[in-house]
Scaffold this motif. Structure first.
Motif, PDB file in Angstrom:
ATOM      1  N   GLY A  37       0.880  -1.390   0.070  1.00 53.95           N
ATOM      2  CA  GLY A  37       0.042   0.033   0.087  1.00 53.95           C
ATOM      3  C   GLY A  37       0.846   1.230   0.051  1.00 53.95           C
ATOM      4  N   VAL A  38       2.187   1.067   0.487  1.00 47.86           N
ATOM      5  CA  VAL A  38       2.866   2.286   0.528  1.00 47.86           C
ATOM      6  C   VAL A  38       3.268   2.853  -1.090  1.00 47.86           C
ATOM      7  N   GLY A  39       4.141   1.866  -1.448  1.00 49.98           N
ATOM      8  CA  GLY A  39       4.472   2.094  -3.178  1.00 49.98           C
ATOM      9  C   GLY A  39       3.376   2.311  -3.885  1.00 49.98           C
ATOM     10  N   MET A  41       0.726   4.066  -3.714  1.00 51.61           N
ATOM     11  CA  MET A  41       0.406   5.064  -3.524  1.00 51.61           C
ATOM     12  C   MET A  41       1.296   6.173  -4.653  1.00 51.61           C
ATOM     13  N   ALA A  42       2.531   5.717  -4.962  1.00 53.94           N
ATOM     14  CA  ALA A  42       3.146   6.377  -5.778  1.00 53.94           C
ATOM     15  C   ALA A  42       3.079   5.788  -7.091  1.00 53.94           C
ATOM     16  N   GLY A  43       2.535   4.702  -7.331  1.00 49.43           N
ATOM     17  CA  GLY A  43       2.657   4.008  -8.649  1.00 49.43           C
ATOM     18  C   GLY A  43       3.374   2.789  -8.757  1.00 49.43           C
ATOM     19  N   LYS A 109       5.542   4.199   9.147  1.00 50.04           N
ATOM     20  CA  LYS A 109       5.458   4.482  10.816  1.00 50.04           C
ATOM     21  C   LYS A 109       6.044   6.016  10.884  1.00 50.04           C
ATOM     22  N   TRP A 110       6.582   6.702   9.962  1.00 50.65           N
ATOM     23  CA  TRP A 110       7.178   8.023  10.312  1.00 50.65           C
ATOM     24  C   TRP A 110       6.127   8.898   9.557  1.00 50.65           C
ATOM     25  N   TRP A 111       4.968   8.677   9.017  1.00 44.72           N
ATOM     26  CA  TRP A 111       3.820   9.536   8.424  1.00 44.72           C
ATOM     27  C   TRP A 111       3.521  10.596   9.268  1.00 44.72           C
ATOM     28  N   GLY A 112       3.286  11.790   9.072  1.00 46.98           N
ATOM     29  CA  GLY A 112       2.446  12.640   9.893  1.00 46.98           C
ATOM     30  C   GLY A 112       3.427  13.572  10.641  1.00 46.98           C
ATOM     31  N   ARG A 113       4.741  13.398  10.433  1.00 47.25           N
ATOM     32  CA  ARG A 113       5.585  14.392  11.441  1.00 47.25           C
ATOM     33  C   ARG A 113       6.219  15.400  10.517  1.00 47.25           C
ATOM     34  N   GLY A 114       5.764  15.577   9.177  1.00 48.55           N
ATOM     35  CA  GLY A 114       6.569  16.692   8.549  1.00 48.55           C
ATOM     36  C   GLY A 114       7.749  16.460   7.867  1.00 48.55           C
ATOM     37  N   LEU A 115       8.121  15.080   7.986  1.00 47.89           N
ATOM     38  CA  LEU A 115       9.499  14.828   7.665  1.00 47.89           C
ATOM     39  C   LEU A 115       9.696  15.070   6.147  1.00 47.89           C
ATOM     40  N   VAL A 116       8.725  14.671   5.091  1.00 44.67           N
ATOM     41  CA  VAL A 116       8.729  14.804   3.721  1.00 44.67           C
ATOM     42  C   VAL A 116       8.899  16.312   3.349  1.00 44.67           C
ATOM     43  N   PRO A 117       7.846  17.016   3.633  1.00 43.95           N
ATOM     44  CA  PRO A 117       8.039  18.476   3.514  1.00 43.95           C
ATOM     45  C   PRO A 117       9.393  19.182   3.840  1.00 43.95           C
ATOM     46  N   ARG A 145      -4.448  12.420  -0.912  1.00 42.83           N
ATOM     47  CA  ARG A 145      -4.377  13.605  -0.115  1.00 42.83           C
ATOM     48  C   ARG A 145      -3.150  13.715   0.561  1.00 42.83           C
ATOM     49  N   GLN A 146      -2.535  12.715   1.200  1.00 40.85           N
ATOM     50  CA  GLN A 146      -1.214  13.002   1.724  1.00 40.85           C
ATOM     51  C   GLN A 146       0.079  13.742   0.800  1.00 40.85           C
ATOM     52  N   SER A 147      -0.042  13.131  -0.256  1.00 35.47           N
ATOM     53  CA  SER A 147       1.249  13.953  -1.215  1.00 35.47           C
ATOM     54  C   SER A 147       0.536  15.284  -1.643  1.00 35.47           C
ATOM     55  N   LYS A 148      -0.843  15.381  -1.671  1.00 37.82           N
ATOM     56  CA  LYS A 148      -1.095  16.615  -2.321  1.00 37.82           C
ATOM     57  C   LYS A 148      -0.921  17.793  -0.910  1.00 37.82           C
ATOM     58  N   ARG A 149      -1.007  17.453   0.254  1.00 37.62           N
ATOM     59  CA  ARG A 149      -0.695  18.282   1.290  1.00 37.62           C
ATOM     60  C   ARG A 149       0.750  18.687   1.305  1.00 37.62           C
ATOM     61  N   VAL A 150       1.621  17.726   1.110  1.00 38.38           N
ATOM     62  CA  VAL A 150       3.104  17.810   0.923  1.00 38.38           C
ATOM     63  C   VAL A 150       3.341  18.957  -0.078  1.00 38.38           C
ATOM     64  N   GLU A 152       1.019  21.152  -1.140  1.00 39.92           N
ATOM     65  CA  GLU A 152       0.585  22.665  -0.601  1.00 39.92           C
ATOM     66  C   GLU A 152       1.597  23.230   0.252  1.00 39.92           C
ATOM     67  N   LYS A 153       2.048  22.395   0.938  1.00 33.34           N
ATOM     68  CA  LYS A 153       2.911  22.998   2.311  1.00 33.34           C
ATOM     69  C   LYS A 153       4.372  23.407   1.614  1.00 33.34           C
ATOM     70  N   CYS A 154       4.610  22.667   0.598  1.00 23.99           N
ATOM     71  CA  CYS A 154       6.081  23.022  -0.011  1.00 23.99           C
ATOM     72  C   CYS A 154       5.785  24.374  -1.228  1.00 23.99           C
TER      73      CYS A 154
HETATM   74  C1  LIG Z   1       2.920  11.382   0.898  1.00 24.84           C
HETATM   75  C2  LIG Z   1       4.098  11.193   2.116  1.00 24.84           C
HETATM   76  C3  LIG Z   1       5.542  11.328   1.325  1.00 24.84           C
HETATM   77  C4  LIG Z   1       3.798  12.297   3.048  1.00 24.84           C
HETATM   78  O1  LIG Z   1       5.008  12.192   3.876  1.00 24.84           O
HETATM   79  P1  LIG Z   1       4.821  12.881   5.460  1.00 24.84           P
HETATM   80  O2  LIG Z   1       6.269  13.030   5.815  1.00 24.84           O
HETATM   81  O3  LIG Z   1       3.843  11.967   6.213  1.00 24.84           O
HETATM   82  O4  LIG Z   1       4.041  14.302   5.166  1.00 24.84           O
HETATM   83  P2  LIG Z   1       3.318  15.042   6.358  1.00 24.84           P
HETATM   84  O5  LIG Z   1       3.905  14.813   7.591  1.00 24.84           O
HETATM   85  O6  LIG Z   1       3.252  16.572   5.905  1.00 24.84           O
HETATM   86  O7  LIG Z   1       1.933  14.619   6.151  1.00 24.84           O
HETATM   87  C5  LIG Z   1       0.763  14.741   5.113  1.00 24.84           C
HETATM   88  C6  LIG Z   1      -0.540  14.725   5.286  1.00 24.84           C
HETATM   89  O8  LIG Z   1      -0.606  13.264   5.372  1.00 24.84           O
HETATM   90  C7  LIG Z   1      -1.754  12.966   6.174  1.00 24.84           C
HETATM   91  N1  LIG Z   1      -1.352  12.340   7.175  1.00 24.84           N
HETATM   92  C8  LIG Z   1      -0.490  12.208   8.117  1.00 24.84           C
HETATM   93  N2  LIG Z   1      -0.351  11.067   8.992  1.00 24.84           N
HETATM   94  C9  LIG Z   1      -1.255  10.161   8.430  1.00 24.84           C
HETATM   95  C10 LIG Z   1      -1.229   8.866   8.437  1.00 24.84           C
HETATM   96  N3  LIG Z   1      -0.893   8.156   9.639  1.00 24.84           N
HETATM   97  N4  LIG Z   1      -2.259   8.148   7.697  1.00 24.84           N
HETATM   98  C11 LIG Z   1      -2.759   8.891   6.829  1.00 24.84           C
HETATM   99  N5  LIG Z   1      -2.474  10.160   6.551  1.00 24.84           N
HETATM  100  C12 LIG Z   1      -1.767  10.947   7.274  1.00 24.84           C
HETATM  101  C13 LIG Z   1      -2.037  14.522   6.977  1.00 24.84           C
HETATM  102  O9  LIG Z   1      -3.315  14.927   6.195  1.00 24.84           O
HETATM  103  C14 LIG Z   1      -0.708  15.257   6.492  1.00 24.84           C
HETATM  104  O10 LIG Z   1      -1.241  16.691   6.219  1.00 24.84           O
HETATM  105  P3  LIG Z   1      -1.528  17.711   7.374  1.00 24.84           P
HETATM  106  O11 LIG Z   1      -0.030  17.812   7.835  1.00 24.84           O
HETATM  107  O12 LIG Z   1      -2.076  18.893   6.872  1.00 24.84           O
HETATM  108  O13 LIG Z   1      -2.405  17.206   8.602  1.00 24.84           O
HETATM  109  C15 LIG Z   1       3.864   9.768   2.781  1.00 24.84           C
HETATM  110  O14 LIG Z   1       2.382   9.844   3.191  1.00 24.84           O
HETATM  111  C16 LIG Z   1       4.198   8.676   1.906  1.00 24.84           C
HETATM  112  O15 LIG Z   1       5.056   8.212   1.788  1.00 24.84           O
HETATM  113  N6  LIG Z   1       2.794   8.121   1.266  1.00 24.84           N
HETATM  114  C17 LIG Z   1       3.225   6.822   0.292  1.00 24.84           C
HETATM  115  C18 LIG Z   1       3.943   7.097  -1.068  1.00 24.84           C
HETATM  116  C19 LIG Z   1       3.279   8.366  -1.680  1.00 24.84           C
HETATM  117  O16 LIG Z   1       2.207   8.554  -1.470  1.00 24.84           O
HETATM  118  N7  LIG Z   1       4.436   9.146  -2.336  1.00 24.84           N
HETATM  119  C20 LIG Z   1       3.798  10.279  -3.228  1.00 24.84           C
HETATM  120  C21 LIG Z   1       3.608  10.017  -4.539  1.00 24.84           C
HETATM  121  S1  LIG Z   1       3.132  11.389  -5.320  1.00 24.84           S
END
Ligand SMILES: CC(C)(COP(=O)(O)OP(=O)(O)OC[C@H]1O[C@@H](n2cnc3c(N)ncnc32)[C@H](O)[C@@H]1OP(=O)(O)O)[C@@H](O)C(=O)NCCC(=O)NCCS
Length: 193
Positions: A37-39, A41-43, A109-117, A145-150, A152-154
């Motif tokens: 499910g992780v990869g 989301m990126a295709g 496990k590291w999602w949602g901490r702002g690390l990728v932005p 929506r997660q990537s969309k938020r990245v 937007e924030k960047c």
């Molecule tokens: C997209 C991705 C890289 C974001 O990285 P990240 O460091 O978690 O980014 P952020 O911490 O800024 O979180 C982004 C948004 O994800 C959402 N989010 C955070 N934790 C989450 C969780 N555990 N589950 C679902 N969504 C979550 C929030 O909406 C957050 O936005 P917010 O800060 O406005 O609340 C990461 O979710 C990921 O690796 N996803 C799978 C691969 C992918 O989608 N790659 C991009 C392809 S275009």
């Protein structure tokens, strides 16, 4: 045509070291890349075993365009950020300009901490100041929506809905977003849609 080569480039943020991938990253790489499910989301499809991760890691090291995201606190590699080629078809406004596309993934496990932005911000600086690119794009599937938020924030702005093909051959509606290099005064700053 610019050359991207992240060998010998080290970028630093508050929580991360961005550096080239190494052979000894295999176990860390496999840990997040094999999570279903992780990869996707990126295709790309999650890795089915360590051998597949080994093969892809060798490609990443040979291509030299992806940074490993190393968490400072533990020295683990927890994701990647690539300076990729642009989509094959780009809107007219980009023709004749030099750009690349950012692609990123982070272990669940590291999602949602702002690390990728955090990582995107420092790579944008590198691409604009050191590589002198005119623009950068990011493309995400509309449901991501997660990537969309990245984006937007960047500071990436939506340009157009396009269709992108996954590695498993599915066509998905996607949003193309762009961030212009502010030094490129002559390029079109107005959004296209
Ligand atoms: C997209 C991705 C890289 C974001 O990285 P990240 O460091 O978690 O980014 P952020 O911490 O800024 O979180 C982004 C948004 O994800 C959402 N989010 C955070 N934790 C989450 C969780 N555990 N589950 C679902 N969504 C979550 C929030 O909406 C957050 O936005 P917010 O800060 O406005 O609340 C990461 O979710 C990921 O690796 N996803 C799978 C691969 C992918 O989608 N790659 C991009 C392809 S275009």
């Amino acid at each position: 045509m610019i050359e991207v080569n992240v060998d010998n480039i080290v970028l630093e943020t508050k929580h991360l070291i961005l550096r080239a991938f190494r052979a000894d990253d295999l176990s860390d790489f496999n840990a997040y890349a094999s999570d279903p499910g992780v990869g996707e989301m990126a295709g790309w499809t999650h890795h089915k075993d360590l051998a597949e991760s080994q093969r892809i890691l060798e490609i990443l090291m040979a291509e030299k365009k992806a940074f490993a995201l190393e968490l400072k606190a533990t020295s683990q590699v927890i994701g990647s950020l690539g300076i990729e080629y642009l989509p094959a078809v780009m809107p007219q406004a980009f023709h004749g300009l030099v750009g690349r596309s950012l692609g990123y993934v982070l272990g669940r496990k590291w999602w949602g901490r702002g690390l990728v932005p955090e990582a995107v911000d420092v790579v944008v600086e590198y691409c604009f100041n050191d590589l002198d690119l005119d623009f950068l794009t990011c493309t995400y599937y509309l449901e991501n929506r997660q990537s969309k938020r990245v984006t937007e924030k960047c500071g990436f702005k939506p340009v157009d809905v396009t269709v992108a093909m996954t590695r498993w051959g599915e066509m998905k509606d996607s949003m193309l977003t762009v961030r212009w290099n502010p030094r490129a005064g002559s390029v079109p700053h107005a959004q296209l849609c």
